[in-house]
Design a protein around this motif. Structure first.
Motif, PDB file in Angstrom:
ATOM      1  N   ARG A  10       8.480   1.502   1.614  1.00 33.11           N
ATOM      2  CA  ARG A  10       9.110   1.437   0.296  1.00 33.11           C
ATOM      3  C   ARG A  10      10.117   2.575   0.103  1.00 33.11           C
ATOM      4  N   SER A  11       9.970   3.645   0.844  1.00 27.98           N
ATOM      5  CA  SER A  11      10.726   4.869   0.585  1.00 27.98           C
ATOM      6  C   SER A  11      12.151   4.803   1.101  1.00 27.98           C
ATOM      7  N   GLU A  17       8.772   8.327  -4.877  1.00 22.99           N
ATOM      8  CA  GLU A  17       8.202   7.110  -5.460  1.00 22.99           C
ATOM      9  C   GLU A  17       9.288   6.158  -5.932  1.00 22.99           C
ATOM     10  N   TYR A  18      10.324   6.711  -6.526  1.00 25.91           N
ATOM     11  CA  TYR A  18      11.409   5.889  -7.052  1.00 25.91           C
ATOM     12  C   TYR A  18      12.623   6.004  -6.142  1.00 25.91           C
ATOM     13  N   GLU A  24      16.309   0.090  -1.779  1.00 27.53           N
ATOM     14  CA  GLU A  24      15.266  -0.921  -2.022  1.00 27.53           C
ATOM     15  C   GLU A  24      15.159  -1.915  -0.858  1.00 27.53           C
ATOM     16  N   THR A  33       8.586  -5.696  -5.531  1.00 28.50           N
ATOM     17  CA  THR A  33       9.335  -4.627  -6.189  1.00 28.50           C
ATOM     18  C   THR A  33       8.469  -3.471  -6.664  1.00 28.50           C
ATOM     19  N   SER A  35       6.223   0.108  -6.635  1.00 24.68           N
ATOM     20  CA  SER A  35       6.677   1.451  -6.263  1.00 24.68           C
ATOM     21  C   SER A  35       5.948   2.025  -5.060  1.00 24.68           C
ATOM     22  N   THR A  50       0.013  -2.997   0.139  1.00 28.79           N
ATOM     23  CA  THR A  50       0.148  -2.245  -1.095  1.00 28.79           C
ATOM     24  C   THR A  50      -1.232  -1.924  -1.630  1.00 28.79           C
ATOM     25  N   TYR A  54      -1.131  -3.140  -7.358  1.00 25.55           N
ATOM     26  CA  TYR A  54      -0.123  -4.181  -7.179  1.00 25.55           C
ATOM     27  C   TYR A  54      -0.672  -5.454  -6.539  1.00 25.55           C
ATOM     28  N   PHE A 339       9.746   5.819 -17.018  1.00 27.65           N
ATOM     29  CA  PHE A 339       9.471   4.709 -16.102  1.00 27.65           C
ATOM     30  C   PHE A 339       9.636   3.430 -16.917  1.00 27.65           C
ATOM     31  N   HIS A 353       0.180  -2.471 -12.850  1.00 29.44           N
ATOM     32  CA  HIS A 353       1.576  -2.030 -12.962  1.00 29.44           C
ATOM     33  C   HIS A 353       2.492  -3.222 -13.272  1.00 29.44           C
ATOM     34  N   SER A 456       9.821  14.164 -12.465  1.00 32.63           N
ATOM     35  CA  SER A 456       9.121  12.905 -12.227  1.00 32.63           C
ATOM     36  C   SER A 456       7.895  12.767 -13.116  1.00 32.63           C
TER      37      SER A 456
END
Length: 573
Positions: A10-11, A17-18, A24, A33, A35, A50, A54, A339, A353, A456
């Motif tokens: 994801r990174s 995290e974001y 993406e 989608t 995080s 995940t 999620y 967020f 989430h 953050s």
């Protein structure tokens, strides 16, 4: 170099995290989608991993004909690789994985191969450009300490350890150390970049020079040299023969490989900014209190609005979240959401989430539960708060009330906890779960996370979770207190306040220092969901005192109709 598979985390290169739209990759290839997560692509199969937050989301967003869905802790990627890819060459982008992660995955028996070019980037034709927002100073009135003092303190620490420099690959560390902020991410005020802190207190900052104007350069001063990111290999090559601290858990493996090839000596160790950043100085603590009081005005106006509109229907998850955001936009120093708000009605509240979209958005019906988890970025602090509400006009079902009350009891137990210095997040996680455990219930997420100071909304290194690292909670840390319970297909419950760790007044027989928490968040609980008969006298007294404080501190700032509603909401149980 031929490979038989590829890892898609994801990174992005900052391992945060974001990520900006340009980073993406996991969402682009899989549709997921969230995080946190990872995908593994093989020629004949693919899996997406995940965590428990999620589970529902990944099932809704990925095609089961293409993707196997796995729980990242119960069915970790290395086990999947061992079963399906042992001995096979699996490619990875060395900018997107830390050394520690690659070492864990390599234990599967797969042959992990770093690739010079990310194959996804080669075929992502409409990939957005990377962000390039201006870097801006964070004023001393909010930062509390000047950058020169921070640099000198950390440089002295490097000297004592016999280290010549430290890699700062986390933009949060760069932001904290140099007192800079930016707008590269939607919800976290960062100017993305890397830095090298040297033991003489100078810093090499790797960020496009065009992003720093004269005011910013003056703020940084002569001790900070600005380089374009393309200069990184040459600067690192100049560290030959030097001892370089690098956090192998949080830094892209590209840095470790490049430093080894340059002849530098790697000194594995934690990012030197992480712990000092987490322990807020007095100015940051006062800013957090002010931001929470300000945010409470918007939240209470929203709760009043919700109490008037929800019983009649006509609102939706998106319209409710937009109303709360509109109230926040009226506040001084507001800079944006911390967020995307989690606005879940009925069964959507059970998705930990959840994020309402145009396709998932559903009406908020009378006589159901509604969960709103949201936060704000202010120049003086970051907020995060969750309340679970009953829409009315009828009474909530007994099982919902009983479970809400158990969650509230755990929430209060953590808020009122006294504990000796040296205790860490995993040691106190069970305190918030105990009332649920007594009924055979639990929740599949951590109880609390760190909060930044206009940074953050999720900040390390300390968190309250069974899976957290055993780093002690320290005075000045701000942590969330958010136990919950989720019944899939029916409802979700979560109650969240922010807590500031501080030294506790000593007791007569005390032999060692203790800590306690100061509750920062100010917002009433929904009294319709509280079964007072299940509360102990101490729990009931704490809730009454807390809500009286909400009324006393926030009530005078509110207009008469909202204040009148708050008086009823905060009346003793």
């Amino acid at each position: 170099m031929a490979v038989e598979g590829f890892l898609v985390p994801r990174s992005d290169e900052y391992l945060g995290e974001y990520v900006p739209p340009s980073g993406e990759r996991l969402a682009w290839i899989s549709g997921f989608t969230g995080s946190a997560g990872m995908a593994i692509l093989l020629a004949d199969r693919a899996a997406v991993f995940t965590d428990g937050r999620y589970t529902s989301q990944v099932a809704a967003q990925t095609d089961p004909a293409l993707w196997e869905r796995r729980h990242i802790t119960e069915q970790p990627p290395q086990d999947w690789l061992a079963e399906h890819a042992a001995g096979r060459r699996i490619g990875y982008d060395p900018w997107l994985h830390p050394q520690a992660q690659i070492d864990r995955l390599a234990a599967s028996g797969a042959v992990l191969v770093p690739l010079a070019v990310n194959p996804l980037d080669a075929v992502w034709r409409d990939r957005p450009p990377p962000p390039r927002s201006p870097a801006v100073p964070q004023p001393l009135d909010y930062a509390g300490r000047d950058a020169a003092g921070k640099r000198a303190e950390l440089a002295a620490m490097l000297q004592k350890a016999g280290e010549d420099s430290a890699i700062l690959s986390d933009p949060h560390s760069v932001a904290w150390l140099l007192n800079i902020r930016g707008g590269d991410l939607d919800h976290t005020p960062l100017a993305l970049g890397f830095a090298l802190l040297r033991s003489d207190a100078t810093v090499d900052l790797f960020m496009e020079p065009s992003r720093l104007d004269e005011r910013m350069l003056e703020h940084l001063g002569n001790a900070v040299a600005v380089h374009p990111p393309a200069a990184l290999p040459a600067i690192l090559a100049g560290l030959a023969g030097q001892a370089v601290r690098i956090d192998l858990d949080t830094t892209p493996i590209w840095f470790a490989t490049t430093l080894r090839e340059a002849g530098a000596t790697l000194r594995p160790g934690e990012d030197p900014c992480r712990l000092p950043r987490a322990c807020k100085n007095p100015v940051e603590q006062q800013g957090a209190r002010a931001a929470q009081r300000r945010d409470a005005q918007a939240l209470i106006r929203f709760l009043h609005w919700f109490a008037e509109h929800a019983p009649g229907g006509g609102e939706s998850e998106i319209s409710a979240a937009e109303r709360l955001l509109a109230f926040r936009r009226e506040l001084p120093l507001f800079r944006g959401e911390s967020f995307p708000a989690i606005s879940g009605a009925g069964e959507n509240g059970a998705i930990v989430h959840y994020r309402a979209t145009a396709t998932s958005n559903r009406p908020i019906h009378p006589n159901e539960s509604y969960l709103i988890d949201s936060g704000a970025q202010f120049t003086d602090g970051t907020t995060d708060v969750t309340r679970t509400l009953w829409t009315g006009p009828g009474d909530p079902p007994p099982d919902l009330v009983e479970r809400y009350t158990r969650v509230l009891r755990g929430h209060v137990a953590l808020a009122t906890l006294r504990f000796p210095q040296g205790v860490a997040g995993p040691h106190i996680d069970a305190v918030a779960r105990a009332p649920l455990w007594q009924a055979g219930l639990d929740y599949d997420h951590g109880t609390g996370h760190g909060i930044g100071s206009f940074l953050s909304v999720h900040e390390g290194p300390v968190s309250i979770s069974r899976a957290a690292r055993t780093i002690p909670v320290q005075s000045g840390m701000i942590l969330s207190d958010e136990p919950g319970f989720y019944l899939p297909g029916a409802y979700g419950i979560r109650i969240e306040n922010l807590l500031l760790a501080r030294e506790a007044a000593p007791q007569p027989a005390q032999l060692r220092p203790f800590l306690e928490f100061e509750t920062l968040t100010l917002a009433p609980y929904d009294r319709r969901l509280i079964a007072t008969a299940l509360l102990t006298p101490g729990e009931r007294a704490w809730i009454d005192a807390y809500q009286a404080r909400v009324l006393a501190e926030v009530g005078p700032e509110l207009e008469a109709p909202v204040r009148a509603w708050l008086e009823q909401a905060c009346a003793p149980l």
